[in-house]
Design a protein around this motif. Structure first.
Motif, short mmCIF file in Angstrom:
data_model
loop_
_atom_site.label_atom_id
_atom_site.label_comp_id
_atom_site.label_asym_id
_atom_site.label_seq_id
_atom_site.Cartn_x
_atom_site.Cartn_y
_atom_site.Cartn_z
N SER A 5 -26.86 -2.40 0.34
CA SER A 5 -25.44 -2.60 0.63
C SER A 5 -24.88 -3.72 -0.23
O SER A 5 -25.57 -4.69 -0.52
N ILE A 6 -23.63 -3.57 -0.61
CA ILE A 6 -22.92 -4.58 -1.40
C ILE A 6 -21.78 -5.11 -0.55
O ILE A 6 -21.02 -4.33 0.04
N ASP A 7 -21.65 -6.44 -0.49
CA ASP A 7 -20.54 -7.05 0.25
C ASP A 7 -19.24 -6.80 -0.49
O ASP A 7 -19.17 -6.98 -1.71
N VAL A 8 -18.22 -6.36 0.24
CA VAL A 8 -16.90 -6.10 -0.35
C VAL A 8 -15.81 -6.66 0.57
O VAL A 8 -16.05 -6.91 1.74
N ASN A 9 -14.64 -6.83 0.00
CA ASN A 9 -13.45 -7.16 0.79
C ASN A 9 -12.67 -5.87 0.98
O ASN A 9 -12.48 -5.10 0.02
N VAL A 10 -12.22 -5.63 2.20
CA VAL A 10 -11.52 -4.40 2.55
C VAL A 10 -10.10 -4.73 2.98
O VAL A 10 -9.90 -5.60 3.84
N ASN A 11 -9.13 -4.05 2.39
CA ASN A 11 -7.74 -4.15 2.82
C ASN A 11 -7.27 -2.75 3.18
O ASN A 11 -7.29 -1.85 2.35
N LEU A 12 -6.87 -2.59 4.44
CA LEU A 12 -6.45 -1.29 4.95
C LEU A 12 -5.04 -1.41 5.51
O LEU A 12 -4.75 -2.33 6.28
N SER A 13 -4.17 -0.51 5.09
CA SER A 13 -2.86 -0.43 5.74
C SER A 13 -2.66 1.00 6.21
O SER A 13 -3.03 1.96 5.53
N ILE A 14 -2.13 1.12 7.42
CA ILE A 14 -1.88 2.43 8.03
C ILE A 14 -0.44 2.46 8.49
O ILE A 14 0.01 1.57 9.23
N GLU A 15 0.29 3.48 8.05
CA GLU A 15 1.64 3.74 8.54
C GLU A 15 1.57 4.93 9.48
O GLU A 15 1.03 5.97 9.12
N THR A 16 2.14 4.75 10.66
CA THR A 16 2.12 5.80 11.67
C THR A 16 3.56 6.14 12.06
O THR A 16 4.32 5.24 12.40
N LEU A 17 3.89 7.41 12.01
CA LEU A 17 5.20 7.87 12.46
C LEU A 17 4.96 8.78 13.66
O LEU A 17 4.41 9.88 13.53
N GLN A 18 5.33 8.29 14.86
CA GLN A 18 5.18 9.05 16.10
C GLN A 18 6.49 9.00 16.86
O GLN A 18 7.02 7.92 17.10
N SER A 19 7.00 10.16 17.23
CA SER A 19 8.24 10.26 18.01
C SER A 19 9.38 9.43 17.40
O SER A 19 10.12 8.76 18.10
N GLY A 20 9.47 9.45 16.08
CA GLY A 20 10.54 8.74 15.40
C GLY A 20 10.32 7.26 15.23
O GLY A 20 11.14 6.57 14.64
N GLY A 136 1.58 12.94 15.32
CA GLY A 136 1.86 11.81 14.45
C GLY A 136 1.59 12.14 12.99
O GLY A 136 0.81 13.04 12.68
N ASN A 137 2.31 11.43 12.13
CA ASN A 137 2.11 11.54 10.68
C ASN A 137 1.57 10.19 10.23
O ASN A 137 2.12 9.15 10.58
N TYR A 138 0.51 10.21 9.42
CA TYR A 138 -0.18 8.98 9.05
C TYR A 138 -0.31 8.85 7.54
O TYR A 138 -0.50 9.84 6.83
N LYS A 139 -0.24 7.60 7.08
CA LYS A 139 -0.55 7.24 5.70
C LYS A 139 -1.62 6.16 5.77
O LYS A 139 -1.37 5.05 6.24
N PHE A 140 -2.83 6.50 5.31
CA PHE A 140 -4.00 5.63 5.34
C PHE A 140 -4.25 5.15 3.92
O PHE A 140 -4.43 5.96 3.01
N ARG A 141 -4.21 3.83 3.70
CA ARG A 141 -4.40 3.25 2.37
C ARG A 141 -5.46 2.17 2.45
O ARG A 141 -5.25 1.11 3.01
N LEU A 142 -6.64 2.47 1.89
CA LEU A 142 -7.75 1.53 1.91
C LEU A 142 -8.08 1.11 0.48
O LEU A 142 -8.22 1.96 -0.40
N ILE A 143 -8.14 -0.19 0.25
CA ILE A 143 -8.51 -0.74 -1.05
C ILE A 143 -9.69 -1.67 -0.82
O ILE A 143 -9.68 -2.47 0.13
N PHE A 144 -10.74 -1.57 -1.65
CA PHE A 144 -11.89 -2.46 -1.49
C PHE A 144 -12.37 -2.94 -2.85
O PHE A 144 -12.09 -2.33 -3.87
N GLY A 145 -13.08 -4.04 -2.82
CA GLY A 145 -13.66 -4.57 -4.05
C GLY A 145 -14.53 -5.77 -3.78
O GLY A 145 -14.49 -6.35 -2.69
#
Length: 146
Positions: A5-20, A136-145
């Motif tokens: 395993s390699i240590d990484v930094n994880v940045n995750l952003s999730i946009e959720t659209l539910q019932s407006g 729901g509608n989702y946008k999952f954005r994960l960046i790692f390094g």
């Protein structure tokens, strides 16, 4: 699995659209990257209220299918969702009351990984479906390094 395993930094952003209502969640944590065969695994924790944590595992298979497993012991919730570009998949949400079937429709997915230096992006746009209804509608954005 942990030996390579390699240590990484994880940045995750999730946009959720539910019932407006639009909700945005951001997570920045340290994690572990592991490659086994053609599959890659990212493990990290999400900090919850009261100091509790949810463990998150993101697997990208050699065929491009993405699995996301999230386990929050403090709330007795765990979910396992599958994503395949432009396809419907079956998943589930486990609660203390039983298992709810949840389906996903992956509108768009993209995985980019660079080996030197190790970094990557995993983007998923999807609908979450329960009982043939989009909940729901989702946008999952994960960046790692490293």
């Amino acid at each position: 699995m942990e030996n390579n395993s390699i240590d990484v930094n994880v940045n995750l952003s999730i946009e959720t659209l539910q019932s407006g209502n639009l909700t945005k969640t951001k997570i920045s944590e340290s994690g572990k990257f592991t490659q086994m065969g053609k599959s890659i695994y990212l493990r990290f924790n999400e900090s919850l209220e009261n100091g509790a944590k949810a463990s998150i595992l993101v697997k990208v298979g050699g065929n491009g299918e993405i699995h996301i497993k999230r386990v929050a012991k403090s709330t007795n919730l765990s979910s396992l969702l599958y994503f395949t570009h432009q396809k419907h998949n079956n998943g589930q949400l486990e609660t203390e009351y039983g298992v709810l079937p949840l389906d996903t429709f992956t509108k768009d997915s993209k995985v980019e990984i660079v080996s030197k230096p190790l970094s990557g992006k995993i983007n998923i746009d999807y609908d979450l479906i329960y009982d043939n209804n989009v909940i729901g509608n989702y946008k999952f954005r994960l960046i790692f390094g490293v």
